[in-house]
Design a protein around this motif. Sequence first.
Motif, PDB file in Angstrom:
ATOM      1  N   GLY A   1      59.174  33.594  58.167  1.00 23.46           N
ATOM      2  CA  GLY A   1      59.559  33.806  59.560  1.00 23.46           C
ATOM      3  C   GLY A   1      59.203  32.620  60.424  1.00 23.46           C
ATOM      4  N   VAL A   2      59.819  32.583  61.584  1.00 24.63           N
ATOM      5  CA  VAL A   2      59.608  31.479  62.509  1.00 24.63           C
ATOM      6  C   VAL A   2      59.766  31.989  63.938  1.00 24.63           C
ATOM      7  CG1 VAL A   2      62.024  30.765  62.436  1.00 24.63           C
ATOM      8  CG2 VAL A   2      60.275  29.101  63.049  1.00 24.63           C
ATOM      9  N   ARG A   3      58.983  31.402  64.837  1.00 25.17           N
ATOM     10  CA  ARG A   3      59.136  31.654  66.276  1.00 25.17           C
ATOM     11  C   ARG A   3      59.670  30.382  66.901  1.00 25.17           C
ATOM     12  NH1 ARG A   3      53.709  34.447  66.462  1.00 25.17           N
ATOM     13  NH2 ARG A   3      54.313  36.621  66.505  1.00 25.17           N
TER      14      ARG A   3
ATOM     15  N   TYR B   1      56.165  30.118  75.558  1.00 27.56           N
ATOM     16  CA  TYR B   1      56.965  31.339  75.625  1.00 27.56           C
ATOM     17  C   TYR B   1      57.877  31.450  74.405  1.00 27.56           C
ATOM     18  CZ  TYR B   1      55.352  31.296  80.409  1.00 27.56           C
ATOM     19  OH  TYR B   1      54.552  31.271  81.517  1.00 27.56           O
ATOM     20  N   VAL B   2      57.933  32.633  73.836  1.00 29.50           N
ATOM     21  CA  VAL B   2      58.781  32.880  72.668  1.00 29.50           C
ATOM     22  C   VAL B   2      60.208  33.128  73.140  1.00 29.50           C
ATOM     23  CG1 VAL B   2      59.197  34.392  70.696  1.00 29.50           C
ATOM     24  CG2 VAL B   2      56.855  33.869  71.378  1.00 29.50           C
ATOM     25  N   VAL B   3      61.132  32.317  72.646  1.00 28.07           N
ATOM     26  CA  VAL B   3      62.546  32.474  72.970  1.00 28.07           C
ATOM     27  C   VAL B   3      63.209  33.406  71.965  1.00 28.07           C
ATOM     28  CG1 VAL B   3      64.736  31.265  73.243  1.00 28.07           C
ATOM     29  CG2 VAL B   3      62.632  30.189  73.996  1.00 28.07           C
ATOM     30  N   LEU B   4      62.854  33.227  70.674  1.00 27.23           N
ATOM     31  CA  LEU B   4      63.489  33.972  69.603  1.00 27.23           C
ATOM     32  C   LEU B   4      62.557  33.979  68.402  1.00 27.23           C
ATOM     33  CD1 LEU B   4      66.403  35.155  68.832  1.00 27.23           C
ATOM     34  CD2 LEU B   4      66.750  32.962  67.748  1.00 27.23           C
ATOM     35  N   GLU B   5      62.607  35.066  67.631  1.00 29.51           N
ATOM     36  CA  GLU B   5      61.818  35.150  66.404  1.00 29.51           C
ATOM     37  C   GLU B   5      62.738  35.591  65.274  1.00 29.51           C
ATOM     38  OE1 GLU B   5      58.271  38.004  64.926  1.00 29.51           O
ATOM     39  OE2 GLU B   5      57.865  36.894  66.777  1.00 29.51           O
TER      40      GLU B   5
ATOM     41  N   ARG C   1      73.070  38.843  56.259  1.00 30.77           N
ATOM     42  CA  ARG C   1      72.646  39.203  54.907  1.00 30.77           C
ATOM     43  C   ARG C   1      73.499  38.410  53.926  1.00 30.77           C
ATOM     44  NH1 ARG C   1      70.924  44.570  52.789  1.00 30.77           N
ATOM     45  NH2 ARG C   1      70.717  45.018  54.989  1.00 30.77           N
ATOM     46  N   HIS C   2      72.836  37.878  52.877  1.00 31.31           N
ATOM     47  CA  HIS C   2      73.557  37.084  51.890  1.00 31.31           C
ATOM     48  C   HIS C   2      72.709  36.957  50.627  1.00 31.31           C
ATOM     49  CE1 HIS C   2      76.365  34.031  50.454  1.00 31.31           C
ATOM     50  NE2 HIS C   2      75.327  33.288  50.112  1.00 31.31           N
ATOM     51  N   ALA C   3      73.303  37.206  49.478  1.00 28.74           N
ATOM     52  CA  ALA C   3      72.695  36.974  48.159  1.00 28.74           C
ATOM     53  C   ALA C   3      71.300  37.581  48.034  1.00 28.74           C
ATOM     54  CB  ALA C   3      72.666  35.482  47.857  1.00 28.74           C
ATOM     55  N   GLY C   4      71.135  38.809  48.481  1.00 29.61           N
ATOM     56  CA  GLY C   4      69.860  39.497  48.320  1.00 29.61           C
ATOM     57  C   GLY C   4      68.820  39.197  49.377  1.00 29.61           C
ATOM     58  N   HIS C   5      69.177  38.438  50.403  1.00 28.75           N
ATOM     59  CA  HIS C   5      68.250  38.124  51.495  1.00 28.75           C
ATOM     60  C   HIS C   5      68.798  38.656  52.812  1.00 28.75           C
ATOM     61  CE1 HIS C   5      65.459  35.541  49.313  1.00 28.75           C
ATOM     62  NE2 HIS C   5      66.518  35.039  48.688  1.00 28.75           N
ATOM     63  N   VAL C   6      67.874  39.051  53.680  1.00 29.77           N
ATOM     64  CA  VAL C   6      68.220  39.571  54.999  1.00 29.77           C
ATOM     65  C   VAL C   6      67.495  38.734  56.043  1.00 29.77           C
ATOM     66  CG1 VAL C   6      68.058  41.560  56.544  1.00 29.77           C
ATOM     67  CG2 VAL C   6      68.446  41.904  54.115  1.00 29.77           C
ATOM     68  N   VAL C   7      68.200  38.366  57.103  1.00 29.26           N
ATOM     69  CA  VAL C   7      67.585  37.699  58.243  1.00 29.26           C
ATOM     70  C   VAL C   7      67.688  38.646  59.419  1.00 29.26           C
ATOM     71  CG1 VAL C   7      67.677  35.756  59.852  1.00 29.26           C
ATOM     72  CG2 VAL C   7      68.131  35.391  57.439  1.00 29.26           C
ATOM     73  N   ALA C   8      66.533  38.918  60.017  1.00 30.21           N
ATOM     74  CA  ALA C   8      66.483  39.806  61.178  1.00 30.21           C
ATOM     75  C   ALA C   8      65.986  39.005  62.375  1.00 30.21           C
ATOM     76  CB  ALA C   8      65.560  40.981  60.902  1.00 30.21           C
ATOM     77  N   VAL C   9      66.352  39.456  63.552  1.00 34.80           N
ATOM     78  CA  VAL C   9      66.006  38.743  64.769  1.00 34.80           C
ATOM     79  C   VAL C   9      65.231  39.652  65.703  1.00 34.80           C
ATOM     80  CG1 VAL C   9      68.196  39.309  65.898  1.00 34.80           C
ATOM     81  CG2 VAL C   9      66.933  37.306  66.629  1.00 34.80           C
ATOM     82  N   LYS C  10      64.277  39.049  66.375  1.00 32.93           N
ATOM     83  CA  LYS C  10      63.531  39.738  67.421  1.00 32.93           C
ATOM     84  C   LYS C  10      63.652  38.844  68.648  1.00 32.93           C
ATOM     85  CE  LYS C  10      59.517  41.908  66.661  1.00 32.93           C
ATOM     86  NZ  LYS C  10      58.061  42.078  66.413  1.00 32.93           N
ATOM     87  N   SER C  11      64.466  39.262  69.609  1.00 26.46           N
ATOM     88  CA  SER C  11      64.689  38.461  70.806  1.00 26.46           C
ATOM     89  C   SER C  11      63.585  38.699  71.812  1.00 26.46           C
ATOM     90  CB  SER C  11      66.031  38.800  71.456  1.00 26.46           C
ATOM     91  OG  SER C  11      67.078  38.489  70.577  1.00 26.46           O
ATOM     92  N   ALA C  12      63.306  37.676  72.588  1.00 28.19           N
ATOM     93  CA  ALA C  12      62.325  37.807  73.660  1.00 28.19           C
ATOM     94  C   ALA C  12      62.929  38.654  74.771  1.00 28.19           C
ATOM     95  CB  ALA C  12      61.950  36.428  74.193  1.00 28.19           C
TER      96      ALA C  12
END
Length: 151
Positions: free
Chosen positions: A77-79, A85-89, A111-122
């Motif tokens: 993960g990355v912020r 201030y967190v813009v996006l995570e 989602r692609h090839a068994g991986h999921v990317v989720a987002v947490k917006s500020a």
Amino acid sequence: MKSLAVAILLGFPMLAAAQTPPGAHRADAPAAQPMKRFVWRDEAAGYTFVGPQRWVGKVRAAPLASKALATSGATSGVRFLDGKYVVLELLAADDGREQALKSAGTTELSRHAGHVVAVKSAADGGELALTSEELAAAVQWDGGAAGTVSR
């Protein structure tokens, strides 16, 4: 005469080695080129996040610590921060951990090839907040085009 010729022939390589080529040591280093686009790569999940042009020079990426990853159920993960201030995570995990990501308050982005990317917006990203279209096109999977999703 013969010894003089030998001395001159032996002296030429030393003279050549003593002289520095023009511009090799006295030239200034080239000026740093400013970043032209905002890009962050997640090798573990196999995607690249391409931010909008307005993020260039303003937003920096801070990878999440293992403690934050453990509480969210993500494997990486990355912020994205504007100052402090967190813009996006962004959180990434394999398909088996997607429920843990959803319980952490995230929304599945791609989602692609068994991986999921989720987002947490500020709550308030201000002028640096991403629109839905920018967010959908920001994730580029290895071997796929921008914004493609395979389910």
